[in-house]
Design a protein around this motif. Structure first.
Motif, PDB file in Angstrom:
ATOM      1  N   GLU A 137      20.244  -1.806   2.592  1.00 49.99           N
ATOM      2  CA  GLU A 137      19.782  -3.208   3.596  1.00 49.99           C
ATOM      3  C   GLU A 137      18.274  -2.965   3.340  1.00 49.99           C
ATOM      4  O   GLU A 137      17.654  -2.117   3.865  1.00 49.99           O
ATOM      5  N   ASP A 138      17.564  -4.101   2.813  1.00 49.29           N
ATOM      6  CA  ASP A 138      16.123  -4.567   2.752  1.00 49.29           C
ATOM      7  C   ASP A 138      15.889  -4.946   4.015  1.00 49.29           C
ATOM      8  O   ASP A 138      15.999  -6.438   3.884  1.00 49.29           O
ATOM      9  N   ASP A 139      15.171  -4.561   4.997  1.00 47.55           N
ATOM     10  CA  ASP A 139      14.831  -5.473   6.339  1.00 47.55           C
ATOM     11  C   ASP A 139      13.250  -5.823   6.200  1.00 47.55           C
ATOM     12  O   ASP A 139      12.715  -5.516   7.077  1.00 47.55           O
ATOM     13  N   GLY A 179      12.744  -0.489   5.627  1.00 45.27           N
ATOM     14  CA  GLY A 179      11.817  -1.321   5.910  1.00 45.27           C
ATOM     15  C   GLY A 179      10.407  -0.758   6.075  1.00 45.27           C
ATOM     16  O   GLY A 179      10.515   0.510   5.457  1.00 45.27           O
ATOM     17  N   SER A 180       9.661  -1.660   6.492  1.00 43.19           N
ATOM     18  CA  SER A 180       8.060  -1.248   6.300  1.00 43.19           C
ATOM     19  C   SER A 180       6.998  -1.759   7.098  1.00 43.19           C
ATOM     20  O   SER A 180       7.590  -2.679   7.884  1.00 43.19           O
ATOM     21  N   VAL A 181       5.913  -1.410   7.263  1.00 41.97           N
ATOM     22  CA  VAL A 181       4.828  -2.046   7.963  1.00 41.97           C
ATOM     23  C   VAL A 181       4.168  -3.147   6.962  1.00 41.97           C
ATOM     24  O   VAL A 181       3.152  -3.906   7.488  1.00 41.97           O
ATOM     25  N   SER A 182       4.670  -3.604   6.029  1.00 37.10           N
ATOM     26  CA  SER A 182       3.958  -4.446   5.099  1.00 37.10           C
ATOM     27  C   SER A 182       4.051  -5.909   5.538  1.00 37.10           C
ATOM     28  O   SER A 182       3.101  -6.555   5.226  1.00 37.10           O
ATOM     29  N   LYS A 183       5.017  -6.175   6.438  1.00 36.65           N
ATOM     30  CA  LYS A 183       4.884  -7.552   6.971  1.00 36.65           C
ATOM     31  C   LYS A 183       4.317  -7.540   8.297  1.00 36.65           C
ATOM     32  O   LYS A 183       3.515  -8.464   8.649  1.00 36.65           O
TER      33      LYS A 183
HETATM   34  C1  LIG Z   1      12.478  -8.732  -0.677  1.00 31.35           C
HETATM   35  C2  LIG Z   1      11.139  -7.544  -0.361  1.00 31.35           C
HETATM   36  N1  LIG Z   1      11.482  -6.403   0.079  1.00 31.35           N
HETATM   37  C3  LIG Z   1      10.495  -5.522   0.405  1.00 31.35           C
HETATM   38  C4  LIG Z   1       9.028  -6.025   0.204  1.00 31.35           C
HETATM   39  C5  LIG Z   1       8.017  -5.142   0.764  1.00 31.35           C
HETATM   40  O1  LIG Z   1       7.837  -3.949  -0.058  1.00 31.35           O
HETATM   41  P1  LIG Z   1       7.037  -2.833   0.509  1.00 31.35           P
HETATM   42  O2  LIG Z   1       7.408  -2.562   1.908  1.00 31.35           O
HETATM   43  O3  LIG Z   1       7.228  -1.768  -0.540  1.00 31.35           O
HETATM   44  O4  LIG Z   1       5.559  -3.299   0.741  1.00 31.35           O
HETATM   45  C6  LIG Z   1       8.835  -7.303  -0.137  1.00 31.35           C
HETATM   46  C7  LIG Z   1       7.299  -7.615  -0.314  1.00 31.35           C
HETATM   47  O5  LIG Z   1       7.074  -8.716  -0.490  1.00 31.35           O
HETATM   48  C8  LIG Z   1       9.835  -8.302  -0.372  1.00 31.35           C
HETATM   49  O6  LIG Z   1       9.636  -9.646  -0.655  1.00 31.35           O
END
Ligand SMILES: Cc1ncc(COP(=O)(O)O)c(C=O)c1O
Length: 488
Positions: free
Chosen positions: A292-294, A321-325
């Motif tokens: 699951e990519d949240d 998940g991540s802090v990327s957004k």
């Molecule tokens: C669908 C999706 N998943 C994950 C990510 C983020 O990846 P990360 O957490 O490695 O920065 C993105 C980034 O644009 C994305 O579009």
């Protein structure tokens, strides 16, 4: 997850250094409806080249042979070859023959940079980045000072590869509260974004004998590239209105699949409750694992909260998940929560990959979460992004009448399906690039979706101020009009 029945040296999915030995009949998704077959073939070929499944220099079968393998007309294959040659994915030789072009793998030519003139664009509508000017610099700096003041010398040694205990505790609480994740800190691994979570899982699955992973089509091109880097192939699987379509998934024979159920990337579909249940039922029956990519699950505007899929079956789902957004992608901080059966192998991979994430960054994030800074940041971004989403929808209504927007209830981007009169897409893109406007097409994410009519764009709005969105959309409309006048 067990390893039965998925790996053998002769499996046609398994890429090897000597030969990618493509199974041509797998290019056309079995589920492709008769009338969408040309589109499905073009998009499968593009994806195979981008992901490296078809290496540069590979000779393709003749159109006659491929048509026979796929059970389609020869004209359909010829058309696909011609289109992909025009897009530089393929090249035709001096005599007869069609080859995969060198140098078009995703890793070397990221999709996000595909739009002509994207570098230094005046307006950049490509999705993927939050507003970096909203990064909470002073609160982050305060957390850094606090952490430096209290961290004992011993804490600067090699960390637990799972992550700092205090960060795992803080994240477990946060994910349970905000996303309904069943988050045992012992099963939570801190890693460098969803990207590294994907790679870690890819290696572990490959070690188990899995050879290919199902991915959403359309979907994030990153999933395919990252799995390809671990030696796994990907099988594009179609969506319907409720999420990943079940019958094609069942037929595909995959034992692992990646999903973005909160806000499907890029279409913005929120998986229905029924489809979530069906997906988990499939995973149990097939002894499969679901990633699951949240990626943007924190942001929703006018729909009821939808918890993580993982919360419904933590033994079948790897939550990532991540802090990327929410903060910034440059922090490279993320997490995964794994089923018990996979946790130790994932941790072992993490250890051999990089011995764990930097201690200071982890300690700062833990402090930031515990003191409420993370929740404040999400509230602030949520307000800003809702306003920007509204600005985008309003500007499209004003300057591109007849445009259908979707996927707008959550996330940081929308799908805008411009009326057919704005096509063909390469002409539209060229005019946009001429005006310094960078765009991402839905067709960059797999199936092009133009079969449903119109010109579908994936428009990111979160990183742009409302005024910039309005001006950018107006400039795009102007570029289209001027180009049309210019070309007579
Ligand atoms: C669908 C999706 N998943 C994950 C990510 C983020 O990846 P990360 O957490 O490695 O920065 C993105 C980034 O644009 C994305 O579009």
């Amino acid at each position: 997850m067990t390893s039965s029945g998925t790996n053998s040296g002769a499996d046609p999915h398994l890429p090897s250094a000597e030969s990618l030995s493509p199974a041509w009949e797998l290019l056309l998704p079995a589920a492709a409806p008769a009338r969408g077959r040309g589109r499905a073939l073009r998009s499968a070929l593009r994806e195979a080249v981008r992901s490296g499944r078809l290496a540069g220099g590979t000779r393709l079968p003749s159109s006659r042979e491929l048509a026979a393998d796929l059970g389609v007309s020869r004209g359909l294959v010829t058309e696909a070859y011609e289109q992909l040659t025009a897009e530089s994915y393929l090249r035709s030789g001096r005599g007869a023959g069609t080859w995969v072009s060198e140098g078009v793998r995703a890793a070397e030519r990221p999709v996000r940079d595909r739009a002509p003139g994207a570098e230094g664009a005046r307006v950049d509508f490509r999705p993927g980045t939050p507003d970096l000017s909203l990064f909470p610099r002073s609160a982050w700096a305060a957390a850094q000072r606090t952490v430096f003041g209290r961290l004992p010398h011993g804490a600067l040694g090699y960390p637990d590869p799972r992550g700092l205990p205090e960060l795992r505790e803080a994240l477990a609480g946060l994910l349970a509260r905000r996303r309904g994740v069943v988050a045992d800190p012992e099963r939570l691994v801190v890693c460098s974004g969803v990207a590294q979570a994907t790679t870690l899982l890819g290696f572990v699955l490959r070690d188990e004998g899995v050879v290919s992973v199902g991915v959403e089509d359309p979907g994030s091109p990153e999933h395919s590239s990252l799995f390809a880097a671990t030696g796994l192939g990907t099988v594009p699987l179609p969506l319907d209105d409720e999420g990943l379509a079940l019958a094609p998934l069942e037929r595909s024979g995959v034992r692992a699949v990646v999903t973005t159920p909160a806000h499907q990337f890029p279409t913005g579909i929120g998986y229905s409750a029924r489809r979530r249940g069906e997906l988990l039922g499939w995973a149990r029956d097939a002894d499969a694992v679901i990633m699951e990519d949240d990626y943007d699950g924190d942001f929703r505007y006018d729909r009821a909260p939808v918890g993580a899929l993982q919360g419904l079956d933590p033994e079948r789902v790897v939550y990532t998940g991540s802090v990327s957004k929410s903060l910034a992608p440059g922090l490279r901080l993320g997490w995964l929560v794994a089923p018990a059966a996979l946790t130790e192998r994932i941790v072992a991979r993490k250890r051999t990959m990089d011995l764990g994430n930097p201690v200071l960054d982890q300690a700062v994030l833990a402090d930031f979460i515990v003191r409420g800074g993370y929740d404040r940041q999400l509230r602030r971004c949520q307000r800003a992004y809702r306003e920007r989403r509204d600005a985008m929808v309003a500007a499209l209504g004003e300057h591109f009448p007849g445009t259908a927007v979707s996927g707008i209830a959550a996330g940081l981007h929308i799908i805008a399906r411009l009326p057919t009169r704005y096509g063909p897409e390469d002409v539209f893109l060229e005019r946009a690039a001429g005006a310094g406007i960078a765009l991402r097409l839905l067709s960059d994410c797999g199936t092009d979706g133009s079969g449903d009519g119109g010109l579908p764009l994936v428009l990111g709005y979160a990183h742009l101020a409302p005024g910039d969105i309005a001006r950018g959309v107006a400039a795009l409309a102007e570029a289209w009009r001027t180009g049309r006048t210019g070309s007579g």
